[in-house]
Design a protein around this motif. Sequence first.
Motif, mmCIF file in Angstrom:
data_model
loop_
_atom_site.group_PDB
_atom_site.id
_atom_site.type_symbol
_atom_site.label_atom_id
_atom_site.label_comp_id
_atom_site.label_asym_id
_atom_site.label_seq_id
_atom_site.Cartn_x
_atom_site.Cartn_y
_atom_site.Cartn_z
ATOM 1 N N TRP A 149 -7.397 1.473 0.555
ATOM 2 C CA TRP A 149 -6.927 1.179 -0.802
ATOM 3 C C TRP A 149 -7.348 -0.185 -1.320
ATOM 4 O O TRP A 149 -7.208 -0.462 -2.515
ATOM 5 C CB TRP A 149 -5.405 1.315 -0.849
ATOM 6 C CG TRP A 149 -4.989 2.700 -0.478
ATOM 7 C CD1 TRP A 149 -4.550 3.132 0.746
ATOM 8 C CD2 TRP A 149 -5.010 3.853 -1.317
ATOM 9 N NE1 TRP A 149 -4.296 4.483 0.706
ATOM 10 C CE2 TRP A 149 -4.569 4.958 -0.547
ATOM 11 C CE3 TRP A 149 -5.361 4.061 -2.656
ATOM 12 C CZ2 TRP A 149 -4.469 6.243 -1.064
ATOM 13 C CZ3 TRP A 149 -5.252 5.348 -3.179
ATOM 14 C CH2 TRP A 149 -4.819 6.427 -2.389
ATOM 15 N N PRO B 166 -8.869 5.043 -4.238
ATOM 16 C CA PRO B 166 -9.266 4.773 -2.853
ATOM 17 C C PRO B 166 -10.772 4.572 -2.747
ATOM 18 O O PRO B 166 -11.548 5.111 -3.539
ATOM 19 C CB PRO B 166 -8.818 6.024 -2.107
ATOM 20 C CG PRO B 166 -8.851 7.107 -3.141
ATOM 21 C CD PRO B 166 -8.444 6.447 -4.434
ATOM 22 N N ARG C 291 -6.660 6.685 3.946
ATOM 23 C CA ARG C 291 -7.603 6.182 2.961
ATOM 24 C C ARG C 291 -7.553 4.651 2.895
ATOM 25 O O ARG C 291 -6.561 4.035 3.278
ATOM 26 C CB ARG C 291 -7.311 6.768 1.577
ATOM 27 C CG ARG C 291 -7.567 8.261 1.474
ATOM 28 C CD ARG C 291 -7.286 8.749 0.071
ATOM 29 N NE ARG C 291 -7.710 10.128 -0.117
ATOM 30 C CZ ARG C 291 -7.646 10.770 -1.280
ATOM 31 N NH1 ARG C 291 -7.169 10.158 -2.359
ATOM 32 N NH2 ARG C 291 -8.050 12.022 -1.382
ATOM 33 N N TYR D 298 -5.117 -2.556 4.825
ATOM 34 C CA TYR D 298 -5.208 -1.879 3.529
ATOM 35 C C TYR D 298 -5.543 -0.397 3.680
ATOM 36 O O TYR D 298 -5.814 0.280 2.686
ATOM 37 C CB TYR D 298 -6.268 -2.562 2.650
ATOM 38 C CG TYR D 298 -5.959 -4.016 2.416
ATOM 39 C CD1 TYR D 298 -4.953 -4.400 1.521
ATOM 40 C CD2 TYR D 298 -6.632 -5.012 3.111
ATOM 41 C CE1 TYR D 298 -4.644 -5.724 1.334
ATOM 42 C CE2 TYR D 298 -6.326 -6.344 2.927
ATOM 43 C CZ TYR D 298 -5.328 -6.693 2.037
ATOM 44 O OH TYR D 298 -5.009 -8.017 1.850
ATOM 45 N N VAL E 88 0.798 -1.224 0.000
ATOM 46 C CA VAL E 88 0.000 0.000 0.000
ATOM 47 C C VAL E 88 0.833 1.278 0.000
ATOM 48 O O VAL E 88 0.439 2.279 -0.597
ATOM 49 C CB VAL E 88 -1.026 0.019 1.159
ATOM 50 C CG1 VAL E 88 -2.080 -1.050 0.982
ATOM 51 C CG2 VAL E 88 -0.345 -0.102 2.502
ATOM 52 N N ILE F 260 1.671 1.919 -3.461
ATOM 53 C CA ILE F 260 0.464 2.323 -4.182
ATOM 54 C C ILE F 260 0.195 3.809 -4.002
ATOM 55 O O ILE F 260 -0.147 4.528 -4.942
ATOM 56 C CB ILE F 260 -0.733 1.490 -3.693
ATOM 57 C CG1 ILE F 260 -0.605 0.043 -4.166
ATOM 58 C CG2 ILE F 260 -2.059 2.091 -4.157
ATOM 59 C CD1 ILE F 260 -1.524 -0.910 -3.436
ATOM 60 N N VAL F 261 0.320 4.290 -2.763
ATOM 61 C CA VAL F 261 0.086 5.715 -2.489
ATOM 62 C C VAL F 261 1.031 6.576 -3.309
ATOM 63 O O VAL F 261 0.630 7.588 -3.900
ATOM 64 C CB VAL F 261 0.255 5.999 -0.986
ATOM 65 C CG1 VAL F 261 0.229 7.497 -0.721
ATOM 66 C CG2 VAL F 261 -0.845 5.311 -0.187
ATOM 67 N N ALA G 105 -8.634 -4.506 -4.976
ATOM 68 C CA ALA G 105 -8.414 -3.086 -5.219
ATOM 69 C C ALA G 105 -8.930 -2.704 -6.599
ATOM 70 O O ALA G 105 -9.102 -3.560 -7.475
ATOM 71 C CB ALA G 105 -6.922 -2.766 -5.099
#
Length: 374
Positions: free
Chosen positions: A102, A73, A100, A95, A62, A65-66, A259
Amino acid sequence: MSGMTWNHARGLDPLVAASARWVELGGAPIAWEARSLQDFEHYPLDDLARRFDLIVIDHPHVGQIVKQGCLAPFLDTAQLAETAAGSVGRSYESYRFDGRQWALPIDAAAQVQAYVPDRIDAPPASWDEILALGRAGRLACPLRPPHALMTLFTLCGQLGGSPDSIGDRLFDPEVAGEAYERLLELAAVVREHARTQDPIAVFEAMTAPDSRLAATPFIYGYANYARAGFRPHRIAFADLAPLGPAGVAGSALGGTGIAVSALGKHIAEATRFAAWVASGAVQAGLYAAAGGQPGHDRAWRDAQVNAETHDFYAATRATLEAAWLRPRHDGYMAFQEQASALLDDAILLGAPAAATVAALNELSNSFASTALRR
């Protein structure tokens, strides 16, 4: 729409079944593809997000991912609140990052014990019993990277000192040193090819008709193998053996979440499907019935779901509820890959504990992105 998951009955079959039901309810069709377990753990997520609307992920991704901005999100809704309230252990929380959500948990897992009830009455209850099974040639353990590292994490937790996922030092040298020494003992009594085996390979070896393997002390649970008729021999599951002051606590949390790609053309529809498939009713119903390993408490407590898996969920729940959440900062996955290789070499060479733990801590610090740690 299109989706990507991992290539095992537990990862693919329940999503195919859920997608068929989704179409019956008026939703858009979803074409699922699957990758091998190793590929699933390492394939670049930003590339997958360009090709698929829905992606099944591991929670340690994660932070990456950010930074990459490749997933959309989830907005807080009443349906998501139900999923959050039904989290098994820290599965839902795993997650959530940078304020947020995700991904939504659709699969819950941690390292637990597994044994073949046709060959042994109960799993080993102590470290001495574990080693005795190993010396008798009846013990297996997946040590293929990254699973040896996961076992080191779990042993640290059981010994009362889970790694510090947000601090300046991942491993406490004293606790991790003892955990590493135990890992060396374990590696010495299982077959050499344990270094090439992931959990699926171990389960396949244990369920083979001519196998003598009776137990494995640290392995991610697979409810499929607990079902009668799935393989020639059924696998039974149990909480971790209480090897230290923390008892069954400290197992390295696993599982998967669903996701939604931020780069796809079907974000709204994909989000609706993800929220639906992660809901308690679906998880305890068709998802579990299709061979999935649900991430929702409603399924874990369901009498029918437990009966069909010979109490897989009831027998391992305490370990899941007390599992440890791995680091999730951007850079962790690169650390996990390199640390796993470092540990694999150390086990092969029997490297000293102090030097090995120090090298792991140094490697962790080199990848840590403290600004993104939450």
